[in-house]
Design a protein around this motif. Structure first.
Motif, PDB file in Angstrom:
ATOM      1  N   HIS A   6      -0.796 -11.609   2.666  1.00  0.00           N
ATOM      2  CA  HIS A   6      -1.067 -10.496   1.762  1.00  0.00           C
ATOM      3  C   HIS A   6      -2.366  -9.850   2.189  1.00  0.00           C
ATOM      4  O   HIS A   6      -3.176 -10.462   2.879  1.00  0.00           O
ATOM      5  CB  HIS A   6      -1.225 -10.969   0.306  1.00  0.00           C
ATOM      6  CG  HIS A   6       0.030 -11.363  -0.379  1.00  0.00           C
ATOM      7  ND1 HIS A   6       0.920 -10.461  -0.939  1.00  0.00           N
ATOM      8  CD2 HIS A   6       0.540 -12.597  -0.632  1.00  0.00           C
ATOM      9  CE1 HIS A   6       1.915 -11.112  -1.501  1.00  0.00           C
ATOM     10  NE2 HIS A   6       1.726 -12.414  -1.343  1.00  0.00           N
ATOM     11  N   TYR A   7      -2.565  -8.621   1.750  1.00  0.00           N
ATOM     12  CA  TYR A   7      -3.824  -7.973   2.027  1.00  0.00           C
ATOM     13  C   TYR A   7      -4.195  -7.075   0.849  1.00  0.00           C
ATOM     14  O   TYR A   7      -3.382  -6.846  -0.062  1.00  0.00           O
ATOM     15  CB  TYR A   7      -3.777  -7.176   3.330  1.00  0.00           C
ATOM     16  CG  TYR A   7      -2.834  -6.001   3.320  1.00  0.00           C
ATOM     17  CD1 TYR A   7      -1.467  -6.171   3.503  1.00  0.00           C
ATOM     18  CD2 TYR A   7      -3.314  -4.703   3.147  1.00  0.00           C
ATOM     19  CE1 TYR A   7      -0.601  -5.101   3.505  1.00  0.00           C
ATOM     20  CE2 TYR A   7      -2.452  -3.621   3.149  1.00  0.00           C
ATOM     21  CZ  TYR A   7      -1.098  -3.830   3.328  1.00  0.00           C
ATOM     22  OH  TYR A   7      -0.235  -2.765   3.326  1.00  0.00           O
ATOM     23  N   SER A   8      -5.432  -6.596   0.893  1.00  0.00           N
ATOM     24  CA  SER A   8      -5.929  -5.740  -0.185  1.00  0.00           C
ATOM     25  C   SER A   8      -6.772  -4.627   0.425  1.00  0.00           C
ATOM     26  O   SER A   8      -7.623  -4.882   1.274  1.00  0.00           O
ATOM     27  CB  SER A   8      -6.784  -6.560  -1.153  1.00  0.00           C
ATOM     28  OG  SER A   8      -7.495  -5.710  -2.034  1.00  0.00           O
ATOM     29  N   VAL A   9      -6.520  -3.408  -0.023  1.00  0.00           N
ATOM     30  CA  VAL A   9      -7.278  -2.270   0.502  1.00  0.00           C
ATOM     31  C   VAL A   9      -8.402  -1.865  -0.435  1.00  0.00           C
ATOM     32  O   VAL A   9      -9.088  -0.870  -0.192  1.00  0.00           O
ATOM     33  CB  VAL A   9      -6.359  -1.069   0.807  1.00  0.00           C
ATOM     34  CG1 VAL A   9      -5.301  -1.468   1.814  1.00  0.00           C
ATOM     35  CG2 VAL A   9      -5.722  -0.530  -0.460  1.00  0.00           C
ATOM     36  N   GLY A  10      -8.590  -2.619  -1.497  1.00  0.00           N
ATOM     37  CA  GLY A  10      -9.679  -2.331  -2.402  1.00  0.00           C
ATOM     38  C   GLY A  10      -9.550  -3.154  -3.664  1.00  0.00           C
ATOM     39  O   GLY A  10      -8.506  -3.764  -3.932  1.00  0.00           O
ATOM     40  N   GLU A  11     -10.625  -3.159  -4.433  1.00  0.00           N
ATOM     41  CA  GLU A  11     -10.635  -3.919  -5.685  1.00  0.00           C
ATOM     42  C   GLU A  11      -9.456  -3.510  -6.565  1.00  0.00           C
ATOM     43  O   GLU A  11      -9.194  -2.329  -6.764  1.00  0.00           O
ATOM     44  CB  GLU A  11     -11.957  -3.649  -6.407  1.00  0.00           C
ATOM     45  CG  GLU A  11     -12.147  -4.388  -7.698  1.00  0.00           C
ATOM     46  CD  GLU A  11     -13.508  -4.076  -8.318  1.00  0.00           C
ATOM     47  OE1 GLU A  11     -14.474  -3.877  -7.566  1.00  0.00           O
ATOM     48  OE2 GLU A  11     -13.587  -4.014  -9.563  1.00  0.00           O
ATOM     49  N   GLY A  12      -8.744  -4.503  -7.060  1.00  0.00           N
ATOM     50  CA  GLY A  12      -7.632  -4.246  -7.965  1.00  0.00           C
ATOM     51  C   GLY A  12      -6.310  -3.911  -7.306  1.00  0.00           C
ATOM     52  O   GLY A  12      -5.315  -3.682  -7.991  1.00  0.00           O
ATOM     53  N   THR A  13      -6.274  -3.861  -5.966  1.00  0.00           N
ATOM     54  CA  THR A  13      -5.034  -3.535  -5.258  1.00  0.00           C
ATOM     55  C   THR A  13      -4.679  -4.631  -4.280  1.00  0.00           C
ATOM     56  O   THR A  13      -5.554  -5.198  -3.615  1.00  0.00           O
ATOM     57  CB  THR A  13      -5.149  -2.216  -4.475  1.00  0.00           C
ATOM     58  OG1 THR A  13      -6.056  -2.404  -3.385  1.00  0.00           O
ATOM     59  CG2 THR A  13      -5.639  -1.091  -5.351  1.00  0.00           C
ATOM     60  N   THR A  14      -3.392  -4.953  -4.200  1.00  0.00           N
ATOM     61  CA  THR A  14      -2.908  -5.924  -3.223  1.00  0.00           C
ATOM     62  C   THR A  14      -1.574  -5.440  -2.669  1.00  0.00           C
ATOM     63  O   THR A  14      -0.898  -4.616  -3.303  1.00  0.00           O
ATOM     64  CB  THR A  14      -2.725  -7.319  -3.832  1.00  0.00           C
ATOM     65  OG1 THR A  14      -1.731  -7.263  -4.857  1.00  0.00           O
ATOM     66  CG2 THR A  14      -4.021  -7.846  -4.416  1.00  0.00           C
ATOM     67  N   ALA A  15      -1.205  -5.965  -1.511  1.00  0.00           N
ATOM     68  CA  ALA A  15       0.066  -5.594  -0.899  1.00  0.00           C
ATOM     69  C   ALA A  15       0.589  -6.762  -0.090  1.00  0.00           C
ATOM     70  O   ALA A  15      -0.174  -7.634   0.333  1.00  0.00           O
ATOM     71  CB  ALA A  15      -0.101  -4.360  -0.015  1.00  0.00           C
ATOM     72  N   LYS A  16       1.898  -6.765   0.119  1.00  0.00           N
ATOM     73  CA  LYS A  16       2.533  -7.841   0.861  1.00  0.00           C
ATOM     74  C   LYS A  16       2.387  -7.621   2.360  1.00  0.00           C
ATOM     75  O   LYS A  16       2.444  -6.495   2.850  1.00  0.00           O
ATOM     76  CB  LYS A  16       4.019  -7.924   0.499  1.00  0.00           C
ATOM     77  CG  LYS A  16       4.279  -8.338  -0.927  1.00  0.00           C
ATOM     78  CD  LYS A  16       5.774  -8.385  -1.217  1.00  0.00           C
ATOM     79  CE  LYS A  16       6.038  -8.809  -2.657  1.00  0.00           C
ATOM     80  NZ  LYS A  16       7.495  -8.857  -2.959  1.00  0.00           N
ATOM     81  N   GLY A  17       2.227  -8.736   3.048  1.00  0.00           N
ATOM     82  CA  GLY A  17       2.197  -8.694   4.496  1.00  0.00           C
ATOM     83  C   GLY A  17       3.521  -9.155   5.069  1.00  0.00           C
ATOM     84  O   GLY A  17       4.584  -8.917   4.493  1.00  0.00           O
ATOM     85  N   GLU A  18       3.427  -9.866   6.167  1.00  0.00           N
ATOM     86  CA  GLU A  18       4.630 -10.291   6.892  1.00  0.00           C
ATOM     87  C   GLU A  18       5.332 -11.474   6.234  1.00  0.00           C
ATOM     88  O   GLU A  18       6.565 -11.550   6.229  1.00  0.00           O
ATOM     89  CB  GLU A  18       4.231 -10.665   8.325  1.00  0.00           C
ATOM     90  CG  GLU A  18       5.369 -11.079   9.227  1.00  0.00           C
ATOM     91  CD  GLU A  18       4.874 -11.551  10.590  1.00  0.00           C
ATOM     92  OE1 GLU A  18       3.659 -11.434  10.862  1.00  0.00           O
ATOM     93  OE2 GLU A  18       5.701 -12.040  11.373  1.00  0.00           O
ATOM     94  N   VAL A  19       4.577 -12.409   5.658  1.00  0.00           N
ATOM     95  CA  VAL A  19       5.153 -13.640   5.108  1.00  0.00           C
ATOM     96  C   VAL A  19       4.635 -13.903   3.689  1.00  0.00           C
ATOM     97  O   VAL A  19       3.950 -14.898   3.445  1.00  0.00           O
ATOM     98  CB  VAL A  19       4.888 -14.842   6.037  1.00  0.00           C
ATOM     99  CG1 VAL A  19       5.712 -14.759   7.300  1.00  0.00           C
ATOM    100  CG2 VAL A  19       3.389 -14.944   6.377  1.00  0.00           C
ATOM    101  N   PRO A  20       4.975 -13.083   2.708  1.00  0.00           N
ATOM    102  CA  PRO A  20       4.375 -13.211   1.380  1.00  0.00           C
ATOM    103  C   PRO A  20       5.038 -14.220   0.447  1.00  0.00           C
ATOM    104  O   PRO A  20       4.441 -14.594  -0.572  1.00  0.00           O
ATOM    105  CB  PRO A  20       4.564 -11.800   0.816  1.00  0.00           C
ATOM    106  CG  PRO A  20       5.850 -11.330   1.451  1.00  0.00           C
ATOM    107  CD  PRO A  20       5.853 -11.929   2.835  1.00  0.00           C
TER     108      PRO A  20
END
Lengths: 114, 116
Positions: B47-61
């Motif tokens: 997973h990754y996050s582009v800023g406070e309060g936001t997250t997104a799935k990566g390759e193996v979530p």
């Protein structure tokens, strides 16, 4: 799908030998390219990077890499390795649609014999 | 600067147990990432996050959840651990690319997790 292929999984060299580690990526657009190194028991550290300009980039500890766009390659080289270069080396790239996300290769374990 | 730190360094879990890995960075980076490293497979983005309060799935979530309540912290949770999650977990952070295309990811020291 985006991918990175590192052809050599394990490499054993004697000190003072020359090193070349292969890296090929699969992506049709603009890329940023990286080599990271992981010394035994340590975290990944950036060795060198390519964003644009001169395709031959120089990094720390005498390493260099050449971006050959026509071959989708970014091979790592060092003319004379030292025992302290024993580590695992990872090639990675970011495509222009990836938004800071890196795709890593499987790594190459280098052992340098004193 | 401490850079990127991870807690804990080692952990052994039994199947079905839960745990949270903590990543902290003091470089004011916008982006944070969680990777797992498995032999021969390099690092794969969970997973990754582009800023406070936001997250997104990566390759193996699958099997993982994350939270980014504060800019400097990025938590990785395993709700019900499985042996397939035995791995070394690395956190990383980087500057935002907005207005600054040249960056690198800075990595933490890793957490070695074993699930029995």
């Amino acid at each position: 799908a985006q991918s990175v292929s590192q052809h050599n999984h394990h490499v054993i060299l004697s000190e003072a030998a020359s090193l070349e580690l292969g890296c090929n990526y699969s992506y049709g657009g603009t890329v940023n390219l990286f080599w990271y190194v992981q010394y035994p028991g340590q975290h990944l550290q950036l060795l060198l990077k390519y964003f644009s300009g001169d395709p031959l980039v120089k990094g720390i500890k005498g390493f260099e890499a050449e971006f050959i766009k026509s071959k989708f390659s970014f091979n790592l080289r060092k003319p004379s390795v030292q025992w302290s270069d024993t580590a695992e080396y990872f090639c990675a790239f970011e495509g222009d649609n990836a938004g800071n996300m890196l795709t890593f290769g499987g790594g190459t374990r280098l052992m340098v014999k004193p | 600067n401490a850079g990127v730190t991870q807690t804990p360094k080692f952990r052994v879990l039994k199947t079905g147990q839960s745990m949270t890995l903590l990543c902290a960075q003091d470089m004011n980076h916008e982006y944070m990432y969680w990777y797992r490293q498995d032999p021969g497979m390099g690092l794969r983005l969970i997973h990754y996050s582009v800023g406070e309060g936001t997250t997104a799935k990566g390759e193996v979530p699958d099997g993982y959840n994350v939270s980014r309540l504060k800019k400097q912290n990025f938590l990785l949770g395993l709700e019900s651990a499985a042996p397939s999650q035995t791995s070394v977990y690395f956190c990383a952070s980087s500057y935002s690319t907005s207005g600054s295309p040249h960056y690198e990811q800075y990595f933490g020291p890793g957490t070695r997790l074993t699930v029995t």
